[in-house]
Write a protein that holds these residues in place. Structure first.
Motif: not given
Length: 160
Positions: A89, A121-123, A125-126, A149, A151, A154
């Motif tokens: 994570n 994960k978030r980072e 994906t960004e 997930r 946004t 995104q």
């Protein structure tokens, strides 16, 4: 000799497609000799398609990012990275490094990118979405990416 040492010695001039099914199992010692060393050594000058699968280490993403950053895959047209990477994570360093290497100047021929099992994960994906929306991205025509997930903004990056 291992597959890697054989490729470095032979430097097969006509090899255009390489598929490695078990990335972590292609050399006996694993640390000092691996596929990324072969690619850094310019041992596959005609390589156009690279398909890697069944690995589980984020270090494979870092290794691939390093090879791309060195400009060693200028002729690559298709990259399939089907490794089921286990990303803690709090550590998406390999994904971020790989995303940073997705630049037109480094992979100017890259048309197809398949990243179906990264478990982003978030980072991560960004970072990938930022690379795909950057004007300096490779000339991609086909991208397969699994993300969760998203946004609305995104999703706009992917659809835009």
């Amino acid at each position: 000799p291992t597959l890697c040492s054989a490729l470095i010695s032979a430097k097969p001039q006509k090899l255009r497609c390489l598929r490695i099914e078990r990335v972590g199992k292609i050399s006996d010692d694993g640390e000092s000799e691996n596929l990324f060393e072969v690619l850094k050594a310019d041992a596959l000058p005609s390589l156009r398609q690279l398909h890697l699968s069944e690995g589980k280490k984020q270090s494979h993403l870092k290794g691939l990012a390093e090879v791309i950053s060195l400009g060693k895959l200028q002729g690559l047209e298709s990259l399939s990275f089907g490794l089921a990477v286990q990303i803690p994570n709090d550590d998406e360093e390999g994904v971020v490094a790989f995303a940073g290497a997705l630049r037109r100047s480094l992979v100017p021929s890259l048309r197809e990118l398949f990243l179906p099992k990264l478990g982003l994960k978030r980072e991560g994906t960004e970072a990938i979405l930022k690379a795909l929306s950057d004007p300096e991205r490779p000339p991609l025509e086909i991208v397969q990416l699994t993300v969760n997930r998203l946004t609305a903004s995104q999703a706009d990056v992917i659809c835009g």
